[in-house]
Structure formats: C-alpha cells, structure tokens
Motif scaffolding. Structure first.
Motif, PDB file in Angstrom:
ATOM      1  N   THR A 130     -21.455   3.232 158.855  1.00 15.72           N
ATOM      2  CA  THR A 130     -22.306   2.888 159.993  1.00 15.72           C
ATOM      3  C   THR A 130     -23.251   1.744 159.659  1.00 15.72           C
ATOM      4  O   THR A 130     -23.341   0.756 160.383  1.00 15.72           O
ATOM      5  N   ALA A 131     -23.957   1.861 158.551  1.00 15.15           N
ATOM      6  CA  ALA A 131     -24.979   0.878 158.211  1.00 15.15           C
ATOM      7  C   ALA A 131     -24.506  -0.137 157.169  1.00 15.15           C
ATOM      8  O   ALA A 131     -24.810  -1.322 157.268  1.00 15.15           O
ATOM      9  N   ASN A 132     -23.783   0.332 156.151  1.00 15.11           N
ATOM     10  CA  ASN A 132     -23.276  -0.536 155.085  1.00 15.11           C
ATOM     11  C   ASN A 132     -24.404  -1.361 154.448  1.00 15.11           C
ATOM     12  O   ASN A 132     -24.285  -2.574 154.251  1.00 15.11           O
ATOM     13  N   ASP A 133     -25.493  -0.681 154.110  1.00 15.74           N
ATOM     14  CA  ASP A 133     -26.673  -1.378 153.600  1.00 15.74           C
ATOM     15  C   ASP A 133     -26.453  -1.978 152.217  1.00 15.74           C
ATOM     16  O   ASP A 133     -26.961  -3.064 151.924  1.00 15.74           O
ATOM     17  N   LEU A 134     -25.709  -1.287 151.345  1.00 12.79           N
ATOM     18  CA  LEU A 134     -25.454  -1.850 150.024  1.00 12.79           C
ATOM     19  C   LEU A 134     -24.651  -3.142 150.146  1.00 12.79           C
ATOM     20  O   LEU A 134     -24.970  -4.142 149.490  1.00 12.79           O
ATOM     21  N   ALA A 135     -23.635  -3.137 150.992  1.00 18.33           N
ATOM     22  CA  ALA A 135     -22.828  -4.344 151.186  1.00 18.33           C
ATOM     23  C   ALA A 135     -23.695  -5.499 151.680  1.00 18.33           C
ATOM     24  O   ALA A 135     -23.571  -6.639 151.210  1.00 18.33           O
ATOM     25  N   ARG A 136     -24.598  -5.231 152.618  1.00 19.58           N
ATOM     26  CA  ARG A 136     -25.489  -6.273 153.138  1.00 19.58           C
ATOM     27  C   ARG A 136     -26.404  -6.807 152.042  1.00 19.58           C
ATOM     28  O   ARG A 136     -26.625  -8.012 151.920  1.00 19.58           O
ATOM     29  N   THR A 137     -26.945  -5.905 151.232  1.00 19.05           N
ATOM     30  CA  THR A 137     -27.816  -6.320 150.135  1.00 19.05           C
ATOM     31  C   THR A 137     -27.091  -7.250 149.169  1.00 19.05           C
ATOM     32  O   THR A 137     -27.665  -8.220 148.675  1.00 19.05           O
ATOM     33  N   LEU A 138     -25.808  -6.977 148.916  1.00 17.35           N
ATOM     34  CA  LEU A 138     -25.043  -7.735 147.929  1.00 17.35           C
ATOM     35  C   LEU A 138     -24.325  -8.933 148.532  1.00 17.35           C
ATOM     36  O   LEU A 138     -23.636  -9.662 147.809  1.00 17.35           O
ATOM     37  N   GLY A 139     -24.457  -9.135 149.848  1.00 13.67           N
ATOM     38  CA  GLY A 139     -23.813 -10.275 150.483  1.00 13.67           C
ATOM     39  C   GLY A 139     -22.328 -10.095 150.705  1.00 13.67           C
ATOM     40  O   GLY A 139     -21.592 -11.076 150.902  1.00 13.67           O
ATOM     41  N   ILE A 140     -21.862  -8.849 150.684  1.00 16.68           N
ATOM     42  CA  ILE A 140     -20.449  -8.553 150.935  1.00 16.68           C
ATOM     43  C   ILE A 140     -20.222  -8.510 152.440  1.00 16.68           C
ATOM     44  O   ILE A 140     -20.925  -7.806 153.155  1.00 16.68           O
ATOM     45  N   GLY A 141     -19.245  -9.256 152.929  1.00 20.96           N
ATOM     46  CA  GLY A 141     -18.995  -9.345 154.363  1.00 20.96           C
ATOM     47  C   GLY A 141     -18.618  -8.007 154.976  1.00 20.96           C
ATOM     48  O   GLY A 141     -18.016  -7.156 154.309  1.00 20.96           O
ATOM     49  N   PRO A 142     -18.953  -7.787 156.264  1.00 20.73           N
ATOM     50  CA  PRO A 142     -18.665  -6.517 156.928  1.00 20.73           C
ATOM     51  C   PRO A 142     -17.192  -6.319 157.256  1.00 20.73           C
ATOM     52  O   PRO A 142     -16.756  -5.197 157.506  1.00 20.73           O
ATOM     53  N   ASP A 143     -16.431  -7.387 157.261  1.00 26.31           N
ATOM     54  CA  ASP A 143     -15.008  -7.301 157.569  1.00 26.31           C
ATOM     55  C   ASP A 143     -14.245  -6.840 156.324  1.00 26.31           C
ATOM     56  O   ASP A 143     -14.410  -7.427 155.243  1.00 26.31           O
ATOM     57  N   PRO A 144     -13.391  -5.807 156.422  1.00 35.23           N
ATOM     58  CA  PRO A 144     -12.685  -5.301 155.239  1.00 35.23           C
ATOM     59  C   PRO A 144     -11.840  -6.362 154.535  1.00 35.23           C
ATOM     60  O   PRO A 144     -11.726  -6.352 153.310  1.00 35.23           O
ATOM     61  N   VAL A 145     -11.252  -7.289 155.286  1.00 41.26           N
ATOM     62  CA  VAL A 145     -10.444  -8.336 154.654  1.00 41.26           C
ATOM     63  C   VAL A 145     -11.324  -9.241 153.806  1.00 41.26           C
ATOM     64  O   VAL A 145     -10.981  -9.589 152.665  1.00 41.26           O
ATOM     65  N   SER A 146     -12.472  -9.635 154.353  1.00 40.09           N
ATOM     66  CA  SER A 146     -13.421 -10.452 153.594  1.00 40.09           C
ATOM     67  C   SER A 146     -13.911  -9.707 152.357  1.00 40.09           C
ATOM     68  O   SER A 146     -14.032 -10.295 151.266  1.00 40.09           O
ATOM     69  N   ALA A 147     -14.198  -8.422 152.519  1.00 40.56           N
ATOM     70  CA  ALA A 147     -14.663  -7.621 151.377  1.00 40.56           C
ATOM     71  C   ALA A 147     -13.579  -7.514 150.314  1.00 40.56           C
ATOM     72  O   ALA A 147     -13.868  -7.541 149.109  1.00 40.56           O
ATOM     73  N   ALA A 148     -12.318  -7.404 150.749  1.00 39.59           N
ATOM     74  CA  ALA A 148     -11.209  -7.335 149.796  1.00 39.59           C
ATOM     75  C   ALA A 148     -11.110  -8.637 148.998  1.00 39.59           C
ATOM     76  O   ALA A 148     -10.861  -8.622 147.783  1.00 39.59           O
ATOM     77  N   ARG A 149     -11.323  -9.766 149.659  1.00 40.70           N
ATOM     78  CA  ARG A 149     -11.290 -11.052 148.946  1.00 40.70           C
ATOM     79  C   ARG A 149     -12.400 -11.117 147.894  1.00 40.70           C
ATOM     80  O   ARG A 149     -12.230 -11.705 146.825  1.00 40.70           O
ATOM     81  N   THR A 150     -13.543 -10.499 148.214  1.00 36.55           N
ATOM     82  CA  THR A 150     -14.641 -10.466 147.239  1.00 36.55           C
ATOM     83  C   THR A 150     -14.222  -9.701 145.985  1.00 36.55           C
ATOM     84  O   THR A 150     -14.552 -10.101 144.866  1.00 36.55           O
ATOM     85  N   ILE A 151     -13.491  -8.614 146.161  1.00 36.13           N
ATOM     86  CA  ILE A 151     -13.037  -7.829 145.008  1.00 36.13           C
ATOM     87  C   ILE A 151     -12.062  -8.648 144.162  1.00 36.13           C
ATOM     88  O   ILE A 151     -12.095  -8.613 142.929  1.00 36.13           O
ATOM     89  N   VAL A 152     -11.211  -9.419 144.821  1.00 37.90           N
ATOM     90  CA  VAL A 152     -10.209 -10.220 144.109  1.00 37.90           C
ATOM     91  C   VAL A 152     -10.825 -11.457 143.461  1.00 37.90           C
ATOM     92  O   VAL A 152     -10.544 -11.782 142.305  1.00 37.90           O
TER      93      VAL A 152
ATOM     94  N   PHE B 131     -18.387  -5.726 142.298  1.00 40.80           N
ATOM     95  CA  PHE B 131     -17.823  -7.023 142.654  1.00 40.80           C
ATOM     96  C   PHE B 131     -18.607  -7.596 143.838  1.00 40.80           C
ATOM     97  O   PHE B 131     -18.712  -6.971 144.894  1.00 40.80           O
ATOM     98  N   THR B 132     -19.152  -8.800 143.645  1.00 39.16           N
ATOM     99  CA  THR B 132     -19.956  -9.475 144.664  1.00 39.16           C
ATOM    100  C   THR B 132     -19.419 -10.888 144.862  1.00 39.16           C
ATOM    101  O   THR B 132     -18.653 -11.390 144.030  1.00 39.16           O
ATOM    102  N   PRO B 133     -19.804 -11.556 145.956  1.00 40.37           N
ATOM    103  CA  PRO B 133     -19.296 -12.919 146.189  1.00 40.37           C
ATOM    104  C   PRO B 133     -19.569 -13.845 145.014  1.00 40.37           C
ATOM    105  O   PRO B 133     -20.621 -13.776 144.371  1.00 40.37           O
TER     106      PRO B 133
END
Length: 308
Positions: free
Chosen positions: A103-125, A301-303
């Motif tokens: 719902t909130a995804n606050d950790l992702a926002r703090t770390l600059g990880i995009g809300p879209d799962p595809v974008s987040a997957a690219r961050t991991i890679v 894993f962060t951008p």
C-alpha cells in the motif's frame, strides 16, 4: 549487466545468481501480473525460486533455511512483508531486492526504488548494493518507523481489507474517524542522559525518510545515517493535527512549537499504562519501549544513480 557494490565501488563480474523469491500474494498489489518484472530478473542472470510466504513467521524462517542455497532474497510485498523478512536478512547476511507491491511502499520510496515492479526489477539487476540501518525496539526490527499513540491506533483500525480496497486513501479515511477520539497521554522520553516528561498524542522514532503512506520523518534523513529522527506531537486539540498535516507530509513539522524533534541513536519511551508500538505498519510490541539503531545491518539493491 554489471552490479555495483557501494562498498567496493567497482564492477562485479556478471554471473548467474540464485534468488529466493518471496511474494506476498495478500499485499495490496500482490495480485498484479508481474511476469514482465520476473522476466527482467531472469534476463539479467538471476535464477528465481519462489517459496511460500503465507505467514509473517514463515518469511524469516524461509530465508534462514535458504541461507546456503541462494545469493540474494527478493521480496515482493509491502513494508509489513519486508519487516517480517528483516530478522532473516540480518542473520544470513543475504542482500535484499525489493519489488514494491504494498500500500505505502515507504522503504522503496526512501531508497529511490521505482513503484513499478518492472523498474524495481531493473534496479535489482543493474543497481548497487547499499548497506542501510535498521531500527530495533524491544528486540523487534524495523526499516522505516516505529510509533506510539495516534499512528499505532490507526494501525489497529486500518484493516487489511481496507488497505487493499482503498490504498493510501484508507489511511486518510481511518485517520479522520480516529481524530475526534484522540486525547493526549503522558510519556517519559529518555535519551542522551536526560528524561523528558511530555503530554503527547504521538511519538515517532524514524529510521528511514518516509512512513505512513506519504509522510516524511525529516527531509534530510538517510537510512544509513546511524541515527533515529524522533518527534513528539504535543498538541492540545485534535484540530491542530489537521493543521500540521502538510508539514508532516514535507517533514518540516519540527519547526512547530507543538512538536518536539531531535536525533539520537538510542531512546527509551515509558508510559503510565502499556501502549502498543507500531513498527512498519504492524503492532508488534508495547511500552516500555527501548529503541536502538542497528547500523548498516542489511544490504539492499538500490538505483545505481540517485533518483534512478
């Protein structure tokens, strides 16, 4: 593709990595079709093995059991699911990849990880590994924030069904109902050699920058700065909370005379009767509450570039 480790600041060799995939299908966006995101991971040389994520207790246990089989853990869910993973990540030392499905995804926002799962997957890679702090209260770990008072009562009222149906709007709806019933309580805050007696409606102890589905602890807060950002809302009337809302969103509430704000690495909060403590959206312990920072306890894993 190359993975950069923040500590070595040099390219790592491209190898196939085995990932333990934990997906919370009950998260608000847990039912999304994330096939494209999973394909991005596979194309990036990550071999996925999904295992059950049916209960909070099972998350950390599954990570512990997979410590020797996997090179990283990928968690698809919200902040509550990540909170459940924290003990396993600390004990095994496995790095974390985040697919924000909550719902909130606050950790992702703090770390600059995009809300879209595809974008987040690219961050991991393609991203870098960043060592971040964890907060600990009475032995319970948290990524974002722990709170006593208004937010804890809000967590009690905001059901899983409401979060799934209304998303971040659910916080506002439940908060509006709770506001009129909110009354100050007495708390004793001990930190850095002093004890403060306060009348407050909420005390928040923040490890990261964002919390509560869009609020900001402190615009300068970093999840690896080695300290907590703490505030106490010492207001007399509930309508003052309404006036404070825009400042809480921007993280500038510390400038108000009704708000006590400070930074510390350890704080103890006592109340006259036991009050629940909300950690990353879940009620997990109660006062008296002893908070400590666990510096650089987890690698995530962060951008590769800020904001990217």
């Amino acid at each position: 593709m190359e993975v950069l480790d923040e500590e070595s600041a040099s390219p790592g060799r491209v190898t196939t990595r085995r990932a333990l995939l934990l997906l919370n299908r009950k998260a608000r966006n847990g039912g999304l079709d994330i096939a494209d995101a999973l394909q991005v991971l596979r194309d990036g040389g990550i071999e996925l093995e999904e295992r059950g994520c049916d209960s909070a207790a099972s998350v950390a246990t599954t990570i512990r059991e997979g410590a020797r089989e996997f090179d990283l853990v990928i968690v698809g869910g919200g902040d509550g699911t990540l909170n459940c993973a924290a003990p396993g990540l600390v004990e095994t030392g496995l790095p974390l990849g985040v697919l924000p499905l909550g719902t909130a995804n606050d950790l992702a926002r703090t770390l600059g990880i995009g809300p879209d799962p595809v974008s987040a997957a690219r961050t991991i890679v393609e991203g870098r590994l960043r060592a971040i702090d964890l907060g600990e209260v009475n032995g319970r770990l948290f990524f974002n924030v722990a709170s006593i008072g208004f937010s804890a009562e809000l967590a009690r009222e905001l059901t899983r069904e409401a979060k799934k149906r209304w998303g971040t709007l659910g916080y506002a709806l439940a908060g509006a109902r709770l506001l009129a019933r909110t009354r100050p309580f007495t708390a004793f805050i001990e930190h850095d050699g002093e004890t403060l007696k306060v009348k407050t409606v909420q005390i928040a102890v923040g490890n990261g920058r964002h919390y509560g589905g869009g609020l900001t602890m402190d615009p300068d807060a970093q999840p690896d700065d080695g300290c907590f950002h703490v505030y106490s809302l010492e207001v007399d009337h509930w309508w003052r909370l309404v006036a404070l809302a825009p400042y809480l969103k921007r993280g500038t509430h510390g400038s108000w005379r009704d708000v006590r704000a400070f930074t510390t690495s350890e704080v103890t909060i006592r109340t006259r009767r036991a009050r629940s403590v909300n950690t990353d959206g879940e009620l997990t312990t109660a006062t008296p509450a002893v908070f400590r920072v666990r510096p650089k306890a987890v690698r995530v894993f962060t951008p590769a570039t800020p904001g990217g």
